[in-house]
Design a protein around this motif. Structure first.
Motif, PDB file in Angstrom:
ATOM      1  N   GLY A  61       0.809  -1.207   0.000  1.00 19.04           N
ATOM      2  CA  GLY A  61       0.000   0.000   0.000  1.00 19.04           C
ATOM      3  C   GLY A  61       0.846   1.263   0.000  1.00 19.04           C
ATOM      4  N   GLN A  62       1.925   1.250   0.780  1.00 18.59           N
ATOM      5  CA  GLN A  62       2.820   2.402   0.814  1.00 18.59           C
ATOM      6  C   GLN A  62       3.429   2.658  -0.560  1.00 18.59           C
ATOM      7  OE1 GLN A  62       5.676   1.497   3.848  1.00 18.59           O
ATOM      8  NE2 GLN A  62       4.202   1.694   5.523  1.00 18.59           N
ATOM      9  N   ARG A  63       3.833   1.574  -1.244  1.00 18.55           N
ATOM     10  CA  ARG A  63       4.418   1.728  -2.573  1.00 18.55           C
ATOM     11  C   ARG A  63       3.367   2.214  -3.580  1.00 18.55           C
ATOM     12  NH1 ARG A  63       8.711   2.878  -3.452  1.00 18.55           N
ATOM     13  NH2 ARG A  63       9.146   1.590  -5.276  1.00 18.55           N
ATOM     14  N   TYR A  64       2.135   1.717  -3.431  1.00 16.82           N
ATOM     15  CA  TYR A  64       1.051   2.163  -4.315  1.00 16.82           C
ATOM     16  C   TYR A  64       0.807   3.655  -4.143  1.00 16.82           C
ATOM     17  CZ  TYR A  64      -3.604   2.597  -6.378  1.00 16.82           C
ATOM     18  OH  TYR A  64      -4.676   2.994  -7.145  1.00 16.82           O
ATOM     19  N   VAL A  65       0.731   4.112  -2.887  1.00 12.56           N
ATOM     20  CA  VAL A  65       0.458   5.523  -2.626  1.00 12.56           C
ATOM     21  C   VAL A  65       1.594   6.395  -3.152  1.00 12.56           C
ATOM     22  CG1 VAL A  65       0.251   7.238  -0.778  1.00 12.56           C
ATOM     23  CG2 VAL A  65      -1.108   5.146  -0.693  1.00 12.56           C
ATOM     24  N   GLU A  66       2.841   5.973  -2.989  1.00  9.74           N
ATOM     25  CA  GLU A  66       3.983   6.722  -3.522  1.00  9.74           C
ATOM     26  C   GLU A  66       3.866   6.864  -5.038  1.00  9.74           C
ATOM     27  OE1 GLU A  66       7.442   4.672  -2.222  1.00  9.74           O
ATOM     28  OE2 GLU A  66       7.180   5.204  -0.097  1.00  9.74           O
ATOM     29  N   ALA A  67       3.541   5.739  -5.712  1.00 10.45           N
ATOM     30  CA  ALA A  67       3.400   5.783  -7.167  1.00 10.45           C
ATOM     31  C   ALA A  67       2.199   6.631  -7.577  1.00 10.45           C
ATOM     32  CB  ALA A  67       3.255   4.354  -7.713  1.00 10.45           C
ATOM     33  N   ALA A  68       1.107   6.514  -6.822  1.00  8.39           N
ATOM     34  CA  ALA A  68      -0.088   7.295  -7.129  1.00  8.39           C
ATOM     35  C   ALA A  68       0.185   8.783  -7.006  1.00  8.39           C
ATOM     36  CB  ALA A  68      -1.224   6.880  -6.189  1.00  8.39           C
ATOM     37  N   GLN A  69       0.919   9.169  -5.948  1.00  2.97           N
ATOM     38  CA  GLN A  69       1.237  10.579  -5.755  1.00  2.97           C
ATOM     39  C   GLN A  69       2.119  11.096  -6.891  1.00  2.97           C
ATOM     40  OE1 GLN A  69       0.063  12.636  -2.892  1.00  2.97           O
ATOM     41  NE2 GLN A  69       0.484  13.887  -4.686  1.00  2.97           N
ATOM     42  N   ALA A  70       3.031  10.263  -7.355  1.00  7.57           N
ATOM     43  CA  ALA A  70       3.890  10.661  -8.482  1.00  7.57           C
ATOM     44  C   ALA A  70       3.062  10.875  -9.744  1.00  7.57           C
ATOM     45  CB  ALA A  70       4.964   9.595  -8.721  1.00  7.57           C
ATOM     46  N   ILE A  71       2.086  10.005  -9.975  1.00  6.07           N
ATOM     47  CA  ILE A  71       1.215  10.144 -11.146  1.00  6.07           C
ATOM     48  C   ILE A  71       0.387  11.421 -11.053  1.00  6.07           C
ATOM     49  CG2 ILE A  71      -0.835   9.168 -12.268  1.00  6.07           C
ATOM     50  CD1 ILE A  71       0.351   6.394 -11.674  1.00  6.07           C
ATOM     51  N   LEU A  72      -0.153  11.696  -9.872  1.00  5.98           N
ATOM     52  CA  LEU A  72      -0.934  12.917  -9.685  1.00  5.98           C
ATOM     53  C   LEU A  72      -0.072  14.159  -9.888  1.00  5.98           C
ATOM     54  CD1 LEU A  72      -3.117  11.980  -6.571  1.00  5.98           C
ATOM     55  CD2 LEU A  72      -3.830  12.092  -8.967  1.00  5.98           C
ATOM     56  N   ASP A  73       1.183  14.088  -9.427  1.00  8.39           N
ATOM     57  CA  ASP A  73       2.100  15.212  -9.634  1.00  8.39           C
ATOM     58  C   ASP A  73       2.342  15.460 -11.121  1.00  8.39           C
ATOM     59  OD1 ASP A  73       2.419  15.863  -6.994  1.00  8.39           O
ATOM     60  OD2 ASP A  73       4.258  14.708  -6.723  1.00  8.39           O
ATOM     61  N   ILE A  74       2.565  14.371 -11.866  1.00  8.52           N
ATOM     62  CA  ILE A  74       2.813  14.502 -13.307  1.00  8.52           C
ATOM     63  C   ILE A  74       1.602  15.113 -13.997  1.00  8.52           C
ATOM     64  CG2 ILE A  74       3.139  13.196 -15.442  1.00  8.52           C
ATOM     65  CD1 ILE A  74       4.826  11.205 -13.774  1.00  8.52           C
ATOM     66  N   ASP A  75       0.415  14.635 -13.652  1.00  5.84           N
ATOM     67  CA  ASP A  75      -0.812  15.168 -14.263  1.00  5.84           C
ATOM     68  C   ASP A  75      -1.010  16.633 -13.897  1.00  5.84           C
ATOM     69  OD1 ASP A  75      -3.531  14.674 -15.594  1.00  5.84           O
ATOM     70  OD2 ASP A  75      -4.128  15.409 -13.614  1.00  5.84           O
ATOM     71  N   ARG A  76      -0.810  16.957 -12.625  1.00  6.75           N
ATOM     72  CA  ARG A  76      -0.997  18.339 -12.161  1.00  6.75           C
ATOM     73  C   ARG A  76       0.033  19.266 -12.816  1.00  6.75           C
ATOM     74  NH1 ARG A  76      -0.148  17.373  -7.272  1.00  6.75           N
ATOM     75  NH2 ARG A  76      -2.290  16.924  -6.658  1.00  6.75           N
ATOM     76  N   ASN A  77       1.276  18.808 -12.871  1.00  6.62           N
ATOM     77  CA  ASN A  77       2.327  19.632 -13.480  1.00  6.62           C
ATOM     78  C   ASN A  77       2.056  19.889 -14.958  1.00  6.62           C
ATOM     79  OD1 ASN A  77       3.593  19.683 -11.032  1.00  6.62           O
ATOM     80  ND2 ASN A  77       5.178  18.194 -11.563  1.00  6.62           N
ATOM     81  N   LEU A  78       1.602  18.847 -15.668  1.00  3.78           N
ATOM     82  CA  LEU A  78       1.310  19.000 -17.093  1.00  3.78           C
ATOM     83  C   LEU A  78       0.201  20.019 -17.311  1.00  3.78           C
ATOM     84  CD1 LEU A  78       1.603  18.166 -20.059  1.00  3.78           C
ATOM     85  CD2 LEU A  78      -0.014  16.288 -19.591  1.00  3.78           C
ATOM     86  N   ARG A  79      -0.886  19.895 -16.553  1.00  2.73           N
ATOM     87  CA  ARG A  79      -1.998  20.822 -16.706  1.00  2.73           C
ATOM     88  C   ARG A  79      -1.574  22.256 -16.365  1.00  2.73           C
ATOM     89  NH1 ARG A  79      -6.923  18.198 -17.138  1.00  2.73           N
ATOM     90  NH2 ARG A  79      -6.828  15.942 -16.796  1.00  2.73           N
ATOM     91  N   THR A  80      -0.740  22.377 -15.342  1.00  4.57           N
ATOM     92  CA  THR A  80      -0.291  23.706 -14.933  1.00  4.57           C
ATOM     93  C   THR A  80       0.599  24.336 -15.994  1.00  4.57           C
ATOM     94  OG1 THR A  80      -0.381  23.020 -12.614  1.00  4.57           O
ATOM     95  CG2 THR A  80       0.887  24.992 -13.110  1.00  4.57           C
TER      96      THR A  80
END
Length: 308
Positions: A61-80
């Protein structure tokens, strides 16, 4: 990964249970449980340890959340970045700040900021520093103004102000009769005094609890509060003492005749005031400008680590 599943799992983690998360998400508990089981089936391992309260993550679960946060960062950064390229000036700034620091900083910074960015909405996230640090790590704050003793590796920090923690004592206390205003004391000198305390999770409370534990103290706490402004006035009028940053006493002229302050000898626990943001997050121009405005208003150098 599925963005809806990511949102579900992060909400369960933040709310502490599937039941609480289902109410927050307006999703039925069976539907939420089924979505989590689907992710766990895809991974071939469980994400949550359901035997803890609040619910906690397994290693997977910890590894999933780390990867999920990285994906959200990439999406947020791209949109920004796309919005920046299009020269859009609309946006939202999720700003974490405590009530006490909000009183000091917001009247200075917000008027200039909204004059420059009238279509950027500032949404305040108002908690104690320890909670704001966690919310920033989780992506719930873009920028946070916090006071902390430790600095997690996943955040960038801009030093805003060095703080000195003192023991504020009402002049009617026995301690104030024994020591002159400004005289350094040992924390044990206040052991028999009544304390007004910040609530658990506040950085001042963390230091206070460490000092009490180190010196095997169990003083009487007559009140706990998340509101430092209220707490300091109660202590001043209730024949009590309080651990507090000196700046909050120095800025209150009405307290100066009611209290005196004492540096604490052998206090190795330091806390300083920082502006922080998550590593890997793209800062928009208006986010950078907000940091610049705060630094300018408080007279500190403007420097953003990880930028440029």
């Amino acid at each position: 990964m599925n963005f809806r599943h990511i949102h579900y799992i992060l909400t369960v983690l933040r709310e502490g249970s599937i039941t609480a998360a289902s109410k927050k998400l307006y999703v039925s508990q069976p539907a939420l449980s089924q979505a989590i089981k689907q992710v766990e089936q895809d991974l071939g391992a469980t994400i949550f340890d359901r035997g803890t309260d609040p619910i906690s993550l397994t290693y997977v679960g910890q590894r999933y959340v780390e990867a999920a946060q990285a994906i959200l960062d990439i999406d947020r950064n791209l949109r920004t970045e796309i919005a920046e390229t299009k020269k859009e000036v609309h946006g939202r700034l999720l700003l974490g700040i405590s009530n006490q620091r909000g009183i000091q900083i917001l009247p200075l910074a917000i008027p200039e900021f909204i004059k420059k960015y009238p279509y950027v909405k500032v949404d305040l996230v108002e908690y104690g520093s320890a909670t704001l640090e966690r919310l920033t790590l989780e992506g719930q704050c873009d920028l946070a103004l916090i006071t902390t003793t430790e600095k997690p590796n996943h955040l960038h920090y801009v030093l805003i102000e060095n703080e000195q923690l003192v023991l504020m004592a009402a002049r009617s206390t026995d301690l104030a009769h024994r020591f002159a205003d400004g005289e350094p004391i040992d924390i044990t000198d206040a052991e028999k005094e009544k304390f007004v305390s910040m609530s658990e999770g506040h950085s001042v409370r963390i230091i206070q609890d460490r000092l009490f534990e180190l010196h095997h103290m169990s003083p009487t706490i007559i009140m706990e509060s998340n509101n430092m402004e209220a707490a300091k006035h109660v202590a001043a009028r209730a024949n009590a003492v309080m651990l507090i940053p000196r700046v909050y006493v120095a800025n209150s002229m009405e307290l100066l005749f009611r209290v005196q302050c004492h540096p604490i000898r052998n206090n190795d626990y330091e806390r300083h005031f920082y502006l922080c943001y998550r590593k890997g997050m793209y800062l928009t121009r208006y986010m950078e400008d907000f940091v610049r405005i705060v630094c300018d208003k408080l007279g500190v150098p403007f420097n953003l680590p990880g930028q440029g």
